[in-house]
Design a protein around this motif. Structure first.
Motif, PDB file in Angstrom:
ATOM      1  N   ALA A 104       2.499  10.649   4.452  1.00 23.39           N
ATOM      2  CA  ALA A 104       2.242  12.075   4.226  1.00 23.39           C
ATOM      3  C   ALA A 104       2.511  12.452   2.775  1.00 23.39           C
ATOM      4  O   ALA A 104       1.843  13.328   2.207  1.00 23.39           O
ATOM      5  N   ALA A 105       3.469  11.772   2.159  1.00 27.82           N
ATOM      6  CA  ALA A 105       3.783  12.045   0.757  1.00 27.82           C
ATOM      7  C   ALA A 105       2.629  11.679  -0.164  1.00 27.82           C
ATOM      8  O   ALA A 105       2.572  12.132  -1.309  1.00 27.82           O
ATOM      9  N   HIS A 106       1.687  10.868   0.339  1.00 23.11           N
ATOM     10  CA  HIS A 106       0.519  10.466  -0.448  1.00 23.11           C
ATOM     11  C   HIS A 106      -0.762  11.135   0.047  1.00 23.11           C
ATOM     12  O   HIS A 106      -1.861  10.752  -0.361  1.00 23.11           O
ATOM     13  N   GLY A 107      -0.616  12.115   0.939  1.00 24.07           N
ATOM     14  CA  GLY A 107      -1.778  12.869   1.394  1.00 24.07           C
ATOM     15  C   GLY A 107      -2.482  12.313   2.611  1.00 24.07           C
ATOM     16  O   GLY A 107      -3.578  12.771   2.954  1.00 24.07           O
ATOM     17  N   TYR A 108      -1.873  11.346   3.307  1.00 20.73           N
ATOM     18  CA  TYR A 108      -2.485  10.780   4.510  1.00 20.73           C
ATOM     19  C   TYR A 108      -1.798  11.347   5.748  1.00 20.73           C
ATOM     20  O   TYR A 108      -0.597  11.612   5.737  1.00 20.73           O
TER      21      TYR A 108
ATOM     22  N   PHE B 249       0.845  -1.185   0.000  1.00 22.59           N
ATOM     23  CA  PHE B 249       0.000   0.000   0.000  1.00 22.59           C
ATOM     24  C   PHE B 249       0.886   1.241   0.000  1.00 22.59           C
ATOM     25  O   PHE B 249       1.810   1.360   0.811  1.00 22.59           O
ATOM     26  N   ALA B 250       0.587   2.155  -0.920  1.00 27.96           N
ATOM     27  CA  ALA B 250       1.330   3.415  -1.052  1.00 27.96           C
ATOM     28  C   ALA B 250       2.824   3.179  -1.256  1.00 27.96           C
ATOM     29  O   ALA B 250       3.640   4.065  -0.985  1.00 27.96           O
ATOM     30  N   GLY B 251       3.185   1.987  -1.710  1.00 26.42           N
ATOM     31  CA  GLY B 251       4.579   1.682  -1.974  1.00 26.42           C
ATOM     32  C   GLY B 251       5.447   1.518  -0.742  1.00 26.42           C
ATOM     33  O   GLY B 251       6.676   1.453  -0.847  1.00 26.42           O
ATOM     34  N   VAL B 252       4.833   1.432   0.443  1.00 22.67           N
ATOM     35  CA  VAL B 252       5.607   1.317   1.686  1.00 22.67           C
ATOM     36  C   VAL B 252       6.071  -0.130   1.861  1.00 22.67           C
ATOM     37  O   VAL B 252       5.244  -1.041   1.917  1.00 22.67           O
ATOM     38  N   PRO B 253       7.366  -0.371   1.969  1.00 17.76           N
ATOM     39  CA  PRO B 253       7.862  -1.752   2.095  1.00 17.76           C
ATOM     40  C   PRO B 253       7.440  -2.390   3.416  1.00 17.76           C
ATOM     41  O   PRO B 253       7.269  -1.705   4.432  1.00 17.76           O
TER      42      PRO B 253
ATOM     43  N   ARG C 264       8.492  -5.870  17.062  1.00 15.78           N
ATOM     44  CA  ARG C 264       9.624  -4.944  16.936  1.00 15.78           C
ATOM     45  C   ARG C 264       9.183  -3.633  16.299  1.00 15.78           C
ATOM     46  O   ARG C 264      10.001  -2.870  15.807  1.00 15.78           O
ATOM     47  N   SER C 265       7.861  -3.390  16.328  1.00 14.31           N
ATOM     48  CA  SER C 265       7.266  -2.148  15.801  1.00 14.31           C
ATOM     49  C   SER C 265       7.586  -1.942  14.325  1.00 14.31           C
ATOM     50  O   SER C 265       7.916  -0.838  13.890  1.00 14.31           O
ATOM     51  N   ARG C 266       7.415  -3.008  13.548  1.00 10.26           N
ATOM     52  CA  ARG C 266       7.618  -2.935  12.108  1.00 10.26           C
ATOM     53  C   ARG C 266       6.311  -3.291  11.392  1.00 10.26           C
ATOM     54  O   ARG C 266       5.533  -4.118  11.865  1.00 10.26           O
ATOM     55  N   LEU C 267       6.097  -2.690  10.253  1.00  8.69           N
ATOM     56  CA  LEU C 267       4.859  -2.868   9.494  1.00  8.69           C
ATOM     57  C   LEU C 267       4.716  -4.298   8.975  1.00  8.69           C
ATOM     58  O   LEU C 267       5.603  -4.812   8.300  1.00  8.69           O
ATOM     59  N   ILE C 268       3.551  -4.930   9.269  1.00  4.78           N
ATOM     60  CA  ILE C 268       3.298  -6.274   8.742  1.00  4.78           C
ATOM     61  C   ILE C 268       1.894  -6.423   8.143  1.00  4.78           C
ATOM     62  O   ILE C 268       1.598  -7.452   7.525  1.00  4.78           O
ATOM     63  N   ARG C 269       1.039  -5.404   8.295  1.00 10.68           N
ATOM     64  CA  ARG C 269      -0.321  -5.530   7.756  1.00 10.68           C
ATOM     65  C   ARG C 269      -0.964  -4.149   7.668  1.00 10.68           C
ATOM     66  O   ARG C 269      -0.718  -3.282   8.515  1.00 10.68           O
ATOM     67  N   TRP C 270      -1.780  -3.955   6.627  1.00  6.34           N
ATOM     68  CA  TRP C 270      -2.607  -2.757   6.492  1.00  6.34           C
ATOM     69  C   TRP C 270      -4.079  -3.160   6.543  1.00  6.34           C
ATOM     70  O   TRP C 270      -4.476  -4.140   5.909  1.00  6.34           O
ATOM     71  N   GLU C 271      -4.878  -2.384   7.262  1.00  8.69           N
ATOM     72  CA  GLU C 271      -6.332  -2.523   7.225  1.00  8.69           C
ATOM     73  C   GLU C 271      -6.898  -1.158   6.850  1.00  8.69           C
ATOM     74  O   GLU C 271      -6.732  -0.179   7.588  1.00  8.69           O
ATOM     75  N   ILE C 272      -7.556  -1.092   5.704  1.00  8.86           N
ATOM     76  CA  ILE C 272      -8.004   0.181   5.136  1.00  8.86           C
ATOM     77  C   ILE C 272      -9.512   0.123   4.939  1.00  8.86           C
ATOM     78  O   ILE C 272     -10.033  -0.835   4.352  1.00  8.86           O
ATOM     79  N   SER C 273     -10.214   1.131   5.430  1.00  6.11           N
ATOM     80  CA  SER C 273     -11.675   1.125   5.359  1.00  6.11           C
ATOM     81  C   SER C 273     -12.187   2.433   4.770  1.00  6.11           C
ATOM     82  O   SER C 273     -11.803   3.522   5.211  1.00  6.11           O
ATOM     83  N   ILE C 274     -13.047   2.295   3.762  1.00  6.29           N
ATOM     84  CA  ILE C 274     -13.742   3.444   3.178  1.00  6.29           C
ATOM     85  C   ILE C 274     -15.207   3.300   3.570  1.00  6.29           C
ATOM     86  O   ILE C 274     -15.963   2.531   2.958  1.00  6.29           O
ATOM     87  N   PRO C 275     -15.645   3.986   4.631  1.00  6.31           N
ATOM     88  CA  PRO C 275     -17.019   3.795   5.114  1.00  6.31           C
ATOM     89  C   PRO C 275     -18.052   4.391   4.172  1.00  6.31           C
ATOM     90  O   PRO C 275     -17.753   5.279   3.365  1.00  6.31           O
ATOM     91  N   ALA C 276     -19.265   3.882   4.291  1.00  8.87           N
ATOM     92  CA  ALA C 276     -20.367   4.414   3.491  1.00  8.87           C
ATOM     93  C   ALA C 276     -20.668   5.838   3.940  1.00  8.87           C
ATOM     94  O   ALA C 276     -20.472   6.194   5.105  1.00  8.87           O
ATOM     95  N   PRO C 277     -21.130   6.690   3.033  1.00  5.87           N
ATOM     96  CA  PRO C 277     -21.475   8.062   3.413  1.00  5.87           C
ATOM     97  C   PRO C 277     -22.638   8.081   4.390  1.00  5.87           C
ATOM     98  O   PRO C 277     -23.309   7.066   4.607  1.00  5.87           O
TER      99      PRO C 277
END
Length: 227
Positions: A74-78, A57-61, A110-123
C-alpha cells in the motif's frame, strides 16, 4: 674503469635485462590469457555489478509474512484485490509504467513470501499492434532493472520465420510462439529475476527467492507420495 668494476657493471646490466625480459614475458602471457595487467587501479566491468542482490519487488524482503504484504505494498500504491486470497498466494493490483498491473505474491507452507509474479497486460483493442507499446514497456523495465542490478546475465530477442523485426506483426509472432523476448538476472543462492513478453503480449516480471525452488521441490515430492 677497472676490470673488476667493468665486470660488475656488466653483471648488473645483464640482470636488469633479464628482469625486463621476464616482466615483458609476463605481460605478454597475461594478455594472451585475458588476464588484466597490473597497471594501476582497475574498474570492475559493468557485468560484475549484475551479481548484486537480493532481487526484491517494492523492497519487500523475502519470507515476509503474508499478512504484512498488504501494508507494505500500500505504501507503493498497490492494493489487495477483493477475493484475491488463497492458501498459497495473495493478489494485488496497481500501476507500473502507467499500465494497469496485477501482482501475485506466492507463499510457502508457512505463508511467507517466496515469489512474485507481475503482469502488465496489453491495452484493449487498438488500431496499432500492441507489441509496439508493450515492447516500449519491456525496454523501460530492462533499463530500470539494469540501473538497479547491473547488466542482465542473459537475454533473448528473437523473431522467427515468417516474422521479421518491425513488420508490424509482433503480437502475432508472440501468439504463434515464433518470438522470444526475455532478460534474466541470476543472484546468489538461486535468487532469480526475469522480465519477458509472453504470448498475450503482456510484460511479465518474475522475482524468485532462494526458497522458491526448494519449496516447489518439496511440494512435488509430497504429491508424488500419493501416487
Amino acid at each position: 674503469m677497472s676490470d673488476h668494476r667493468l665486470v660488475r657493471a656488466q653483471g648488473v646490466g645483464r640482470a636488469a635485462l633479464r628482469i625486463r625480459r621476464v616482466i615483458g614475458l609476463g605481460v605478454l602471457v597475461a594478455s594472451l590469457l585475458g588476464v588484466p595487467a597490473l597497471a594501476g587501479p582497475t574498474t570492475p566491468s559493468p557485468a560484475g555489478k549484475s551479481r548484486r542482490g537480493p532481487y526484491l519487488f517494492a523492497g519487500v524482503p523475502w519470507l515476509t509474512p503474508a499478512d504484512s504484504l498488504a501494508g507494505q505494498l500500500a505504501a507503493h500504491g498497490y492494493k489487495a484485490i477483493p477475493g484475491g486470497r488463497a492458501k498459497d498466494r495473495r493478489n494485488f493490483e496497481g500501476h507500473l509504467f502507467e499500465g494497469w498491473t496485477t501482482i501475485t505474491a506466492l507463499l510457502d507452507d508457512r505463508s511467507r513470501l517466496i515469489r512474485w509474479e507481475i503482469s502488465i497486460p496489453a491495452p484493449g483493442q487498438t488500431d496499432r499492434d500492441p507489441y509496439v507499446s508493450q515492447r516500449a514497456i519491456y525496454d523501460d523495465a530492462v533499463t530500470e532493472l539494469e540501473s538497479k542490478y547491473g547488466l542482465k546475465h542473459t537475454t533473448v530477442d528473437q523473431l522467427r520465420f515468417p516474422y521479421t523485426r518491425d513488420d508490424g506483426r509482433g503480437a502475432l509472432a508472440l501468439a504463434d510462439g515464433a518470438a522470444t523476448i526475455r532478460s534474466e538476472w541470476f543472484g546468489p543462492g538461486a535468487n532469480h529475476l526475469s522480465v519477458a513478453l509472453d504470448e498475450r503480449v503482456s510484460v511479465v516480471l518474475v522475482y524468485e527467492s532462494p526458497q522458491w525452488s526448494a519449496t516447489e521441490k518439496e511440494r512435488r515430492r509430497k504429491k508424488a507420495k500419493d501416487l
